[in-house]
Enzyme design. Structure first.
Site, PDB file in Angstrom:
ATOM      1  N   GLN A 103      27.187 -52.251   9.466  1.00 63.29           N
ATOM      2  CA  GLN A 103      27.496 -51.618   8.266  1.00 63.29           C
ATOM      3  C   GLN A 103      27.401 -50.263   8.456  1.00 63.29           C
ATOM      4  OE1 GLN A 103      25.261 -53.780   4.620  1.00 63.29           O
ATOM      5  NE2 GLN A 103      24.000 -54.232   6.319  1.00 63.29           N
ATOM      6  N   ASP A 106      28.024 -44.555  11.663  1.00 63.90           N
ATOM      7  CA  ASP A 106      27.784 -43.571  12.598  1.00 63.90           C
ATOM      8  C   ASP A 106      28.083 -43.440  14.324  1.00 63.90           C
ATOM      9  OD1 ASP A 106      24.255 -44.859  12.566  1.00 63.90           O
ATOM     10  OD2 ASP A 106      25.902 -45.335  13.861  1.00 63.90           O
ATOM     11  N   HIS A 121      32.233 -50.997   7.263  1.00 64.06           N
ATOM     12  CA  HIS A 121      32.210 -50.053   6.448  1.00 64.06           C
ATOM     13  C   HIS A 121      32.923 -48.869   6.918  1.00 64.06           C
ATOM     14  CE1 HIS A 121      28.805 -51.958   4.382  1.00 64.06           C
ATOM     15  NE2 HIS A 121      29.933 -52.622   3.886  1.00 64.06           N
ATOM     16  N   GLY A 189      17.398 -53.922  10.385  1.00 60.04           N
ATOM     17  CA  GLY A 189      17.556 -52.686   9.794  1.00 60.04           C
ATOM     18  C   GLY A 189      18.523 -52.543   8.469  1.00 60.04           C
ATOM     19  N   THR A 190      18.545 -53.482   7.535  1.00 63.10           N
ATOM     20  CA  THR A 190      19.383 -53.404   6.456  1.00 63.10           C
ATOM     21  C   THR A 190      18.552 -54.055   5.288  1.00 63.10           C
ATOM     22  OG1 THR A 190      21.342 -54.242   5.446  1.00 63.10           O
ATOM     23  CG2 THR A 190      20.518 -55.646   6.944  1.00 63.10           C
ATOM     24  N   SER A 191      18.706 -53.469   3.979  1.00 61.96           N
ATOM     25  CA  SER A 191      18.154 -53.603   3.002  1.00 61.96           C
ATOM     26  C   SER A 191      18.720 -55.037   2.343  1.00 61.96           C
ATOM     27  CB  SER A 191      18.044 -52.628   1.988  1.00 61.96           C
ATOM     28  OG  SER A 191      19.676 -52.335   1.693  1.00 61.96           O
ATOM     29  N   ASN A 215      12.985 -55.889  10.499  1.00 60.99           N
ATOM     30  CA  ASN A 215      12.664 -54.746   9.357  1.00 60.99           C
ATOM     31  C   ASN A 215      11.281 -54.555   9.006  1.00 60.99           C
ATOM     32  OD1 ASN A 215      12.979 -53.096   6.917  1.00 60.99           O
ATOM     33  ND2 ASN A 215      14.983 -54.108   6.432  1.00 60.99           N
ATOM     34  N   PRO A 216      10.785 -53.272   8.875  1.00 65.81           N
ATOM     35  CA  PRO A 216       9.228 -53.090   8.706  1.00 65.81           C
ATOM     36  C   PRO A 216       8.997 -53.393   7.382  1.00 65.81           C
ATOM     37  CG  PRO A 216      10.438 -50.908   9.567  1.00 65.81           C
ATOM     38  CD  PRO A 216      11.416 -52.013   9.261  1.00 65.81           C
TER      39      PRO A 216
HETATM   40  C1  BV8 Z   1      33.503 -54.547  -2.366  1.00 62.82           C
HETATM   41  C2  BV8 Z   1      29.996 -46.472   3.575  1.00 62.82           C
HETATM   42  C3  BV8 Z   1      34.850 -55.750  -3.823  1.00 62.82           C
HETATM   43  C4  BV8 Z   1      30.402 -45.320   2.947  1.00 62.82           C
HETATM   44  C5  BV8 Z   1      29.062 -48.366   2.369  1.00 62.82           C
HETATM   45  C6  BV8 Z   1      28.508 -58.760  -5.335  1.00 62.82           C
HETATM   46  C7  BV8 Z   1      27.232 -58.509  -5.419  1.00 62.82           C
HETATM   47  C8  BV8 Z   1      26.660 -57.497  -5.828  1.00 62.82           C
HETATM   48  C9  BV8 Z   1      27.425 -56.419  -5.588  1.00 62.82           C
HETATM   49  C10 BV8 Z   1      28.722 -56.390  -5.341  1.00 62.82           C
HETATM   50  C11 BV8 Z   1      29.183 -57.561  -4.870  1.00 62.82           C
HETATM   51  N1  BV8 Z   1      30.481 -57.303  -4.552  1.00 62.82           N
HETATM   52  C12 BV8 Z   1      30.586 -56.115  -4.555  1.00 62.82           C
HETATM   53  C13 BV8 Z   1      29.657 -55.377  -5.236  1.00 62.82           C
HETATM   54  C14 BV8 Z   1      29.629 -54.066  -5.363  1.00 62.82           C
HETATM   55  C15 BV8 Z   1      28.940 -53.230  -4.188  1.00 62.82           C
HETATM   56  C16 BV8 Z   1      27.760 -53.462  -3.784  1.00 62.82           C
HETATM   57  O1  BV8 Z   1      27.225 -54.400  -3.049  1.00 62.82           O
HETATM   58  N2  BV8 Z   1      26.572 -52.710  -4.745  1.00 62.82           N
HETATM   59  C17 BV8 Z   1      25.288 -52.888  -4.315  1.00 62.82           C
HETATM   60  C18 BV8 Z   1      24.737 -51.559  -4.323  1.00 62.82           C
HETATM   61  C19 BV8 Z   1      24.811 -53.656  -5.451  1.00 62.82           C
HETATM   62  N3  BV8 Z   1      29.924 -53.450  -3.049  1.00 62.82           N
HETATM   63  C20 BV8 Z   1      30.788 -52.798  -2.913  1.00 62.82           C
HETATM   64  O2  BV8 Z   1      31.440 -52.136  -3.481  1.00 62.82           O
HETATM   65  C21 BV8 Z   1      31.916 -53.114  -1.605  1.00 62.82           C
HETATM   66  N4  BV8 Z   1      33.208 -53.564  -1.920  1.00 62.82           N
HETATM   67  O3  BV8 Z   1      32.706 -55.586  -2.347  1.00 62.82           O
HETATM   68  O4  BV8 Z   1      34.642 -54.632  -3.134  1.00 62.82           O
HETATM   69  C22 BV8 Z   1      36.261 -55.358  -4.533  1.00 62.82           C
HETATM   70  C23 BV8 Z   1      36.910 -56.446  -4.834  1.00 62.82           C
HETATM   71  C24 BV8 Z   1      38.063 -56.163  -5.566  1.00 62.82           C
HETATM   72  C25 BV8 Z   1      38.489 -54.970  -5.783  1.00 62.82           C
HETATM   73  C26 BV8 Z   1      37.878 -54.058  -5.408  1.00 62.82           C
HETATM   74  C27 BV8 Z   1      36.487 -53.869  -4.792  1.00 62.82           C
HETATM   75  C28 BV8 Z   1      31.871 -51.817  -0.496  1.00 62.82           C
HETATM   76  C29 BV8 Z   1      30.515 -51.675  -0.116  1.00 62.82           C
HETATM   77  C30 BV8 Z   1      30.690 -50.657   1.045  1.00 62.82           C
HETATM   78  C31 BV8 Z   1      29.943 -49.526   0.521  1.00 62.82           C
HETATM   79  N5  BV8 Z   1      30.151 -48.343   1.764  1.00 62.82           N
HETATM   80  N6  BV8 Z   1      28.778 -47.549   3.370  1.00 62.82           N
HETATM   81  C32 BV8 Z   1      29.136 -44.310   3.336  1.00 62.82           C
HETATM   82  O5  BV8 Z   1      28.467 -44.642   4.184  1.00 62.82           O
HETATM   83  O6  BV8 Z   1      29.236 -43.167   2.820  1.00 62.82           O
HETATM   84  S1  BV8 Z   1      27.612 -49.144   2.055  1.00 62.82           S
HETATM   85  C33 BV8 Z   1      26.431 -48.134   2.557  1.00 62.82           C
HETATM   86  O7  BV8 Z   1      25.132 -48.491   2.053  1.00 62.82           O
HETATM   87  C34 BV8 Z   1      25.809 -48.468   3.976  1.00 62.82           C
HETATM   88  O8  BV8 Z   1      27.121 -48.813   5.079  1.00 62.82           O
HETATM   89  C35 BV8 Z   1      25.096 -49.736   3.980  1.00 62.82           C
HETATM   90  O9  BV8 Z   1      25.882 -50.685   4.071  1.00 62.82           O
HETATM   91  C36 BV8 Z   1      24.646 -49.548   2.750  1.00 62.82           C
HETATM   92  C37 BV8 Z   1      23.028 -49.158   2.760  1.00 62.82           C
HETATM   93  O10 BV8 Z   1      22.605 -50.525   3.056  1.00 62.82           O
HETATM   94  P1  BV8 Z   1      21.711 -50.565   4.519  1.00 62.82           P
HETATM   95  O11 BV8 Z   1      22.504 -50.446   5.597  1.00 62.82           O
HETATM   96  O12 BV8 Z   1      20.828 -51.654   4.467  1.00 62.82           O
HETATM   97  O13 BV8 Z   1      20.878 -49.168   4.344  1.00 62.82           O
HETATM   98  P2  BV8 Z   1      19.477 -49.395   3.526  1.00 62.82           P
HETATM   99  O14 BV8 Z   1      19.185 -47.802   3.616  1.00 62.82           O
HETATM  100  O15 BV8 Z   1      19.817 -49.722   2.249  1.00 62.82           O
HETATM  101  O16 BV8 Z   1      18.361 -49.953   4.174  1.00 62.82           O
HETATM  102  C38 BV8 Z   1      18.010 -49.446   5.287  1.00 62.82           C
HETATM  103  C39 BV8 Z   1      16.826 -50.740   5.693  1.00 62.82           C
HETATM  104  O17 BV8 Z   1      16.401 -50.425   7.093  1.00 62.82           O
HETATM  105  C40 BV8 Z   1      15.588 -50.887   4.805  1.00 62.82           C
HETATM  106  O18 BV8 Z   1      15.425 -52.091   4.390  1.00 62.82           O
HETATM  107  C41 BV8 Z   1      14.412 -50.436   5.831  1.00 62.82           C
HETATM  108  O19 BV8 Z   1      13.526 -50.934   5.235  1.00 62.82           O
HETATM  109  C42 BV8 Z   1      14.924 -50.677   7.052  1.00 62.82           C
HETATM  110  N7  BV8 Z   1      14.603 -49.813   8.042  1.00 62.82           N
HETATM  111  C43 BV8 Z   1      14.125 -48.542   8.138  1.00 62.82           C
HETATM  112  N8  BV8 Z   1      13.698 -48.080   9.406  1.00 62.82           N
HETATM  113  C44 BV8 Z   1      13.805 -49.055  10.229  1.00 62.82           C
HETATM  114  C45 BV8 Z   1      14.391 -50.125   9.489  1.00 62.82           C
HETATM  115  N9  BV8 Z   1      14.577 -51.366   9.828  1.00 62.82           N
HETATM  116  C46 BV8 Z   1      14.393 -51.539  11.343  1.00 62.82           C
HETATM  117  N10 BV8 Z   1      14.014 -50.423  12.028  1.00 62.82           N
HETATM  118  C47 BV8 Z   1      13.850 -49.237  11.524  1.00 62.82           C
HETATM  119  N11 BV8 Z   1      13.369 -48.236  12.375  1.00 62.82           N
END
Ligand code: BV8
Length: 246
Positions: A103, A106, A121, A189-191, A215-216
């Protein structure tokens, strides 16, 4: 690191026919790249990424969105892959079949030597015409905030998928296929809050694949995972590759 791998994890990976890994921002946390859950720092503290990474934000204020991505690009440009990225590149050499889906935007998996990375993404290194979708491999060739394509004059934008935008079809279908075919699914590493990426694991669970979450912190998937390893991926992945393949 104090984690002891259950022998079943070692065995599952040694005997796996097809390993799939889905990575999120946490995989790059140990490279110093802030995750989406981290508070934005400095200039961007007052903005919510989910507000800025949208077509509406771009339509309202392309300059602000372009500057946010320029800030993130510069941040990532200074980052280097961590041991977790290198471990996944090594795992691919050992596994019978290995599919890396990310996802992240980078480019750190590629810099660590992973090939055939499925970018759900997009990638911050590339930009594309906001209307034509014509992709350019690097943004340094352009000036302006945001830059404009010299001939058509259209604005250039980051080649990433914003909230509310559909994912690239080929990449998504490849990821779905792998999630349905794999017998070991690593969730790293994904939420697991952003869809449709977060729902890929359901296919693996439905096929009784071994699901290993690294994931921590707990996520909505943790209770369903076969194994949940509450440690940073930069520590666990190298240790796992050594434990499984020596
Ligand atoms: C779409 C690029 C449909 C841009 C990104 C179904 C259900 C619910 C919602 C939806 C659904 N379908 C669509 C949606 C809406 C939306 C969505 O999911 N919203 C969420 C917030 C509810 N999805 C979309 O809009 C997607 N599009 O489905 O289109 C559609 C259909 C018809 C017509 C039009 C559209 C598009 C989603 C993509 C968005 N773009 N990135 C940019 O980066 O600027 S998403 C972006 O956020 C990232 O790419 C990443 O995917 C996401 C963040 O997630 P994570 O990677 O998990 O990162 P996060 O910070 O959340 O968590 C980090 C984790 O790491 C934590 O758990 C932490 O504990 C852990 N961690 C920390 N340190 C460590 C570690 N783990 C291991 N080791 C460590 N050291």
């Amino acid at each position: 690191m104090s984690y002891q791998f259950p022998p079943q994890i070692i065995e599952a990976l040694q005997q796996a026919k097809h390993i799939m890994a889905l990575t999120g921002a946490g995989t790059s946390a140990e490279s110093g790249v802030p995750t989406f859950r981290d508070a934005q720092t400095g200039l961007w503290a007052q903005y919510d990424p989910q507000e800025l990474a949208t077509p509406d934000a771009w339509a309202r204020n392309p300059q602000l969105v372009w500057e946010w991505y320029t800030w993130r690009r510069n941040l990532v440009a200074e980052a280097r892959p961590n041991a977790g990225h290198y471990a996944l590149a090594k795992m691919a050499q050992h596994a019978n079949q290995f599919t890396l889906v990310t996802q992240n935007i980078d480019n750190l998996h590629q810099e660590a030597g992973s090939s055939n990375v499925i970018e759900l993404h997009g990638n911050l290194r590339r930009i594309k015409g906001a209307n034509s979708g014509c992709v350019y491999p690097n943004w340094e060739a352009f000036t302006g905030s945001p830059p404009q394509e010299p001939v058509s004059g259209e604005y250039m934008r980051p080649d990433v998928v914003w909230f509310g935008e559909i994912l690239p079809e080929v990449q998504l279908l490849s990821a779905i296929e792998a999630s349905q075919a794999c017998d070991v699914y690593l969730l790293i590493g994904t939420s697991s809050l952003v869809h449709p990426a977060a729902s890929l694991v359901v296919n693996a669970l439905r096929n009784q694949a071994t699901v290993i979450e690294i994931n921590p912190n707990p996520t909505p998937i943790t209770e369903y995972a076969t194994y949940a390893i509450p440690h940073p991926s930069g520590e666990i992945l190298p240790a796992l590759v050594t434990a499984v393949w020596g």
